[in-house]
Design an enzyme around this catalytic site. Structure first.
Site, PDB file in Angstrom:
ATOM      1  N   GLU A  48       0.860  -0.960   0.093  1.00 27.59           N
ATOM      2  CA  GLU A  48      -0.068   0.083  -0.019  1.00 27.59           C
ATOM      3  C   GLU A  48       1.079   1.308   0.050  1.00 27.59           C
ATOM      4  O   GLU A  48       1.866   1.310   0.861  1.00 27.59           O
ATOM      5  CB  GLU A  48      -0.850   0.055   1.184  1.00 27.59           C
ATOM      6  CG  GLU A  48      -1.716   1.470   1.382  1.00 27.59           C
ATOM      7  CD  GLU A  48      -2.415   1.124   2.656  1.00 27.59           C
ATOM      8  OE1 GLU A  48      -3.531   2.114   3.013  1.00 27.59           O
ATOM      9  OE2 GLU A  48      -2.284   0.380   3.526  1.00 27.59           O
ATOM     10  N   LYS A 117      -8.992   3.068  -2.266  1.00 28.40           N
ATOM     11  CA  LYS A 117      -9.589   2.434  -0.946  1.00 28.40           C
ATOM     12  C   LYS A 117     -10.838   2.919  -0.362  1.00 28.40           C
ATOM     13  O   LYS A 117     -10.971   4.235  -0.311  1.00 28.40           O
ATOM     14  CB  LYS A 117      -8.431   2.936   0.140  1.00 28.40           C
ATOM     15  CG  LYS A 117      -8.524   1.923   1.469  1.00 28.40           C
ATOM     16  CD  LYS A 117      -7.350   2.253   2.207  1.00 28.40           C
ATOM     17  CE  LYS A 117      -7.309   1.461   3.521  1.00 28.40           C
ATOM     18  NZ  LYS A 117      -6.035   1.962   4.252  1.00 28.40           N
ATOM     19  N   CYS A 149      -5.664  -3.234   2.687  1.00 26.71           N
ATOM     20  CA  CYS A 149      -5.333  -3.035   4.134  1.00 26.71           C
ATOM     21  C   CYS A 149      -6.487  -3.206   4.834  1.00 26.71           C
ATOM     22  O   CYS A 149      -7.270  -4.397   4.920  1.00 26.71           O
ATOM     23  CB  CYS A 149      -4.650  -1.824   4.411  1.00 26.71           C
ATOM     24  SG  CYS A 149      -3.542  -2.134   5.873  1.00 26.71           S
TER      25      CYS A 149
END
Length: 279
Positions: A48, A117, A149
């Protein structure tokens, strides 16, 4: 999604490494070197916000548009190595907002797409705008769903992309102490929930007082570990093989029911799946 000719095997490279905080050029160079040193990899996965660094990536100055130079370098590296790749970067959207994004590039260097995200953690909610879509991209002949994540700590995103046809979950992460145990469990659970393999790539090192814990993993469709990294820099190469669907009694997706009503409890919080994401 139309049928595609899927490779029976997929050789995946997991780049569990630490980026140079705030140095896009240096991180592109590191990515290029790793791809060049691993001929035969079908897919390479980097952490990430790898291109900027995690803390630096929260600055609008690190934001890059999809056609900007660092992203062109990444695409050229993929084409030169004949390797599809997924890497995190700070994306400057056409709306002027900053997104925590995953760039997805196919083996010929073409842009398969970008995932933003949607489930942000902690201070990320102040720095990044939330994405509002999930994606399934064709990469190296497989239908792959990128996640970022914190998104794997919720069952719903992974379930949604597998219902849409994803054959492999790929998560790019910058998971930090003290949360390694959360991701060890969640990464395996998302594979088992949906009976598809899961490639999870976390970063290591320290940045802005944060300790990143590694623990990158390759997990099969039964939630079993096929490969796992420790807490320091490591490059893993693992071959995944196409698997038939699970036996009917174990294939959860074919046993899903319509959302059930919740009786009793607090009517303000008792909601049916998929519910509402925070912020």
């Amino acid at each position: 999604m139309p049928e595609i000719a899927k490779k029976e095997e997929l050789r995946v490279l997991l780049a569990q490494i630490a980026p140079v905080d705030g140095d896009l050029a240096a991180n592109c160079t590191r990515l290029e070197g790793i791809l060049a040193a691993a001929p035969g990899a079908d897919l390479a996965v980097f952490p990430e916000l790898f291109l900027s660094g995690y803390a630096a990536g929260t600055s609008p100055a690190m934001g890059r548009r999809r056609e900007d130079e660092p992203l062109r370098r990444v695409r050229a590296a993929a084409a030169a190595a004949d390797t599809a790749l997924i890497t995190g970067f700070a994306e400057l959207g056409d709306d002027g907002e900053l997104y925590d994004s995953a760039l997805c590039v196919d083996r010929d260097g073409s842009l398969a797409g970008v995932h933003r995200k949607a489930y942000r953690f902690g201070a990320e909610r102040k720095c990044f705008r939330a994405g509002d879509q999930l994606h399934v991209f064709e990469l190296a002949g497989w239908r792959i769903a990128p996640l970022i994540c914190f998104e794997i700590e919720f069952p719903e995103p992974a379930r949604a992309v597998v219902l849409a046809g994803a054959e492999l979950l790929v998560t790019v992460a910058a998971n930090m102490a003290p949360y390694r145990g959360d991701h060890d469990l969640a990464s395996r659970a998302r594979a088992l929930d949906n009976r598809v393999p899961h490639v999870y790539v976390n970063r290591v090192g320290t940045e802005a007082g944060l300790e990143f814990v590694g623990g990158s993993q390759v997990i099969d469709a039964g939630g079993r570990l096929l490969a796992a990294a420790g807490a320091t820099e490591e490059i893993l190469l693992r071959t995944l093989r196409a698997e038939p669907r699970s036996a009917p009694d174990l294939d959860y997706l074919n046993q899903l029911r319509e959302p059930l009503p919740v009786i009793g409890g607090d009517a303000k919080t008792a909601v049916s799946w998929p519910g509402k994401a925070l912020g």
